[in-house]
Design an enzyme around this catalytic site. Structure first.
Site, mmCIF file in Angstrom:
data_model
loop_
_atom_site.group_PDB
_atom_site.id
_atom_site.type_symbol
_atom_site.label_atom_id
_atom_site.label_comp_id
_atom_site.label_asym_id
_atom_site.label_seq_id
_atom_site.Cartn_x
_atom_site.Cartn_y
_atom_site.Cartn_z
ATOM 1 N N SER A 1 0.843 -1.203 0.000
ATOM 2 C CA SER A 1 0.000 0.000 0.000
ATOM 3 C C SER A 1 0.878 1.254 0.000
ATOM 4 C CB SER A 1 -0.870 -0.028 1.263
ATOM 5 O OG SER A 1 -2.068 0.663 1.050
ATOM 6 N N PRO A 2 0.427 2.320 -0.661
ATOM 7 C CA PRO A 2 1.220 3.558 -0.621
ATOM 8 C C PRO A 2 1.282 4.104 0.796
ATOM 9 C CG PRO A 2 -0.944 3.949 -1.620
ATOM 10 C CD PRO A 2 -0.814 2.465 -1.446
ATOM 11 N N CYS B 1 3.085 7.337 2.996
ATOM 12 C CA CYS B 1 3.899 8.543 3.116
ATOM 13 C C CYS B 1 5.039 8.316 4.096
ATOM 14 C CB CYS B 1 3.054 9.695 3.668
ATOM 15 S SG CYS B 1 1.854 10.333 2.520
ATOM 16 N N GLN C 1 1.432 6.650 -6.698
ATOM 17 C CA GLN C 1 0.149 7.291 -6.397
ATOM 18 C C GLN C 1 0.323 8.804 -6.533
ATOM 19 O OE1 GLN C 1 -1.221 7.715 -2.252
ATOM 20 N NE2 GLN C 1 -3.126 6.725 -2.851
ATOM 21 N N TYR D 1 -8.238 13.974 0.815
ATOM 22 C CA TYR D 1 -7.393 14.907 0.061
ATOM 23 C C TYR D 1 -8.227 15.550 -1.046
ATOM 24 C CZ TYR D 1 -3.966 12.858 3.053
ATOM 25 O OH TYR D 1 -3.305 12.456 4.189
ATOM 26 N N ARG E 1 -7.357 5.152 -6.111
ATOM 27 C CA ARG E 1 -7.814 4.720 -4.781
ATOM 28 C C ARG E 1 -9.063 5.526 -4.468
ATOM 29 N NH1 ARG E 1 -4.241 3.596 0.601
ATOM 30 N NH2 ARG E 1 -4.302 1.530 -0.312
ATOM 31 N N GLY F 1 -0.625 -2.517 4.278
ATOM 32 C CA GLY F 1 0.062 -1.306 4.713
ATOM 33 C C GLY F 1 0.969 -1.568 5.899
ATOM 34 N N ARG F 2 0.421 -1.352 7.092
ATOM 35 C CA ARG F 2 1.258 -1.412 8.296
ATOM 36 C C ARG F 2 1.927 -2.758 8.494
ATOM 37 N NH1 ARG F 2 -3.647 1.052 11.602
ATOM 38 N NH2 ARG F 2 -4.627 -0.191 9.962
HETATM 39 C C1 LIG Z 1 2.745 5.523 7.626
HETATM 40 C C2 LIG Z 1 1.544 5.504 6.737
HETATM 41 C C3 LIG Z 1 1.498 6.328 5.622
HETATM 42 C C4 LIG Z 1 0.397 6.287 4.756
HETATM 43 N N1 LIG Z 1 0.404 7.041 3.599
HETATM 44 C C5 LIG Z 1 -0.548 6.838 2.658
HETATM 45 C C6 LIG Z 1 -0.416 7.391 1.356
HETATM 46 O O1 LIG Z 1 0.583 8.012 1.005
HETATM 47 N N2 LIG Z 1 -1.437 7.180 0.478
HETATM 48 C C7 LIG Z 1 -2.542 6.432 0.802
HETATM 49 O O2 LIG Z 1 -3.432 6.268 -0.024
HETATM 50 N N3 LIG Z 1 -2.652 5.855 2.013
HETATM 51 C C8 LIG Z 1 -1.673 6.023 2.925
HETATM 52 N N4 LIG Z 1 -1.740 5.362 4.127
HETATM 53 C C9 LIG Z 1 -2.845 4.399 4.337
HETATM 54 C C10 LIG Z 1 -2.389 3.000 3.932
HETATM 55 O O3 LIG Z 1 -2.009 2.937 2.569
HETATM 56 C C11 LIG Z 1 -3.503 1.980 4.205
HETATM 57 O O4 LIG Z 1 -4.589 2.274 3.375
HETATM 58 C C12 LIG Z 1 -3.948 1.998 5.660
HETATM 59 O O5 LIG Z 1 -2.816 2.005 6.525
HETATM 60 C C13 LIG Z 1 -4.835 0.804 5.998
HETATM 61 O O6 LIG Z 1 -4.176 -0.397 5.645
HETATM 62 P P1 LIG Z 1 -3.404 -1.311 6.758
HETATM 63 O O7 LIG Z 1 -4.426 -1.672 7.804
HETATM 64 O O8 LIG Z 1 -2.925 -2.504 5.964
HETATM 65 O O9 LIG Z 1 -2.282 -0.501 7.319
HETATM 66 C C14 LIG Z 1 -0.684 5.422 5.031
HETATM 67 C C15 LIG Z 1 -0.640 4.623 6.183
HETATM 68 C C16 LIG Z 1 0.455 4.634 7.002
HETATM 69 C C17 LIG Z 1 0.480 3.705 8.192
#
Ligand SMILES: Cc1cc2nc3c(=O)[nH]c(=O)nc-3n(C[C@H](O)[C@H](O)[C@H](O)COP(=O)(O)O)c2cc1C
Length: 367
Positions: A23-24, A26, A101, A183, A231, A324-325
């Site tokens: 997952s993207p 930041c 993204q 956003y 997304r 993601g995490r």
């Molecule tokens: C450190 C961090 C940075 C994130 N940055 C973005 C981002 O740049 N773009 C985005 O669409 N979601 C971003 N997210 C959300 C994740 O891509 C993901 O959708 C969200 O953490 C839920 O998935 P997970 O439960 O697998 O972590 C970010 C999440 C985390 C933890």
């Protein structure tokens, strides 16, 4: 029984080795939008996670479209050169296909990095004026955005198309728009943040008008064989906000605008709303989007284990899952998922000796 998570997926002209996507995320570690050595390490590492596709974090299409001063951008030749270096590095050393993204922060911009507090930048921290569909702040204590003018909207649309051209030039395998998490583009779609009285506010068709203009302009900059997606928001998780029905309608409109895939995420439209804490909270919405809109569908959100991911794919709820995490916690998540599900992933030559054929003891290792 063979794993469905580890079957290949074709999107437009791209073949992806399996259904796992990083997952993207930041990193707040860029210098005036330019990728740094942190990105070499972070993305280099995740290019070897076993995921078929790695999506680079929200990369902003103009300097004042970043979230923080540390956010990645693709609005200058310097940004393009810095990201090209990271992509070349990931290609040399990694196994994943690479996506990016593209984003604009809108009213959530001009913010502190999370570890600095995450609120609006204070005077003296080089804050900037943010734009939004309507002059409504993201939350209490947040700066008031300015209602975007026709000129702002045309400039940002062109910036998305220009950033897409730069992404193509760098050689990304796939490109996606950030239409979620509150956003700029999502804030146009949601009735909670868009109160415009012109052709860009009111009905869902009107609220989607600007995101669709951006999507068409950027799509025109991306070859038809390169997957181009977005997304989207599965739910605003608030009375009067976007629902799963809206997600299906948005996905259909994006498909008609030439998009190849959507990723169903949710939430983030304003500071006081929380996402559900349940595992895979977007999966049910993704299933509807996949079935009713009929385009390649990814989903994300509290998908943590290999078994849970396998079930999402095997049950036909989505075509791929973004992790993601759990990926930050375990940057070889895909390797460990393959071990748990009796599948195999491509590994770099240097690490071949930890594959099952050469390291039988791995079967005794937890995780
Ligand atoms: C450190 C961090 C940075 C994130 N940055 C973005 C981002 O740049 N773009 C985005 O669409 N979601 C971003 N997210 C959300 C994740 O891509 C993901 O959708 C969200 O953490 C839920 O998935 P997970 O439960 O697998 O972590 C970010 C999440 C985390 C933890």
């Amino acid at each position: 029984m063979s794993s469905k998570l580890f079957t290949p997926l074709r999107i437009a002209g791209l073949d992806v080795a399996n259904r796992i996507v990083v997952s993207p995320m930041c990193q707040y570690s860029a210098n005036d939008g330019c990728a740094s050595d942190w990105h070499m390490t972070h993305l280099g590492m995740l290019a070897n996670s076993g995921a078929g596709l790695l999506v680079v974090e929200a990369t902003h299409v103009e300097r004042h479209g970043r979230i923080t001063h540390g956010c990645l951008g693709l609005y200058s030749d310097a940004c393009e050169a810095a990201l090209a270096r990271v992509v070349a590095h990931c290609r040399r050393i990694g196994t994943a296909k690479l996506a990016i993204q593209l984003a604009h922060s809108g009213r959530k911009g001009s913010a502190q990095r999370p570890w600095e507090g995450g609120g609006s930048l204070k005077a003296g921290d080089d804050p900037w004026e943010t734009i939004a569909p309507s002059a409504i702040p993201f939350g209490e204590g947040w700066a008031m955005p300015r209602e975007a003018t026709a000129q702002d909207m045309a400039r940002v649309r062109d910036a998305f198309a220009e950033a897409a051209r730069r992404a193509v030039r760098i050689g990304f395998d796939a490109i996606e728009l950030h239409l979620a998490h509150g956003y700029l583009l999502h804030s146009f779609v949601s009735p909670l943040s868009n109160r415009r009285r012109d052709a860009y506010g009111g009905s869902l068709e009107n609220r989607m008008r600007y995101p669709l203009e951006v999507a068409r302009a950027a799509r025109a900059a991306v070859p038809a064989t390169t997957p181009f997606g977005a997304r989207i928001t599965g739910s605003d998780w608030s009375e009067g906000g976007l629902t799963a029905d809206d997600a299906v309608a948005c996905a259909r409109m994006l498909k008609a605008a030439g998009l190849d895939y959507v990723d169903v995420s949710s939430g983030g439209v304003s500071a006081d709303i929380r996402n559900p804490a349940t595992p895979g909270y977007n999966v049910g919405i993704a299933e509807r989007v996949k079935r009713e809109a009929g385009l390649v569908t990814r989903t994300v959100g509290s998908i943590v284990t290999p078994e849970q991911s396998e079930a999402v794919i095997a049950d036909g709820n989505a075509d791929c899952v973004a992790i993601g995490r759990a990926m930050l916690d375990d940057p070889h998540w895909g390797w460990h998922a393959a071990r748990a599900l009796g599948a195999e992933v491509e590994r770099p030559l240097q690490y071949k000796r930890v594959g099952p054929a050469l390291w039988a003891a791995a079967a005794k290792k937890a995780g």
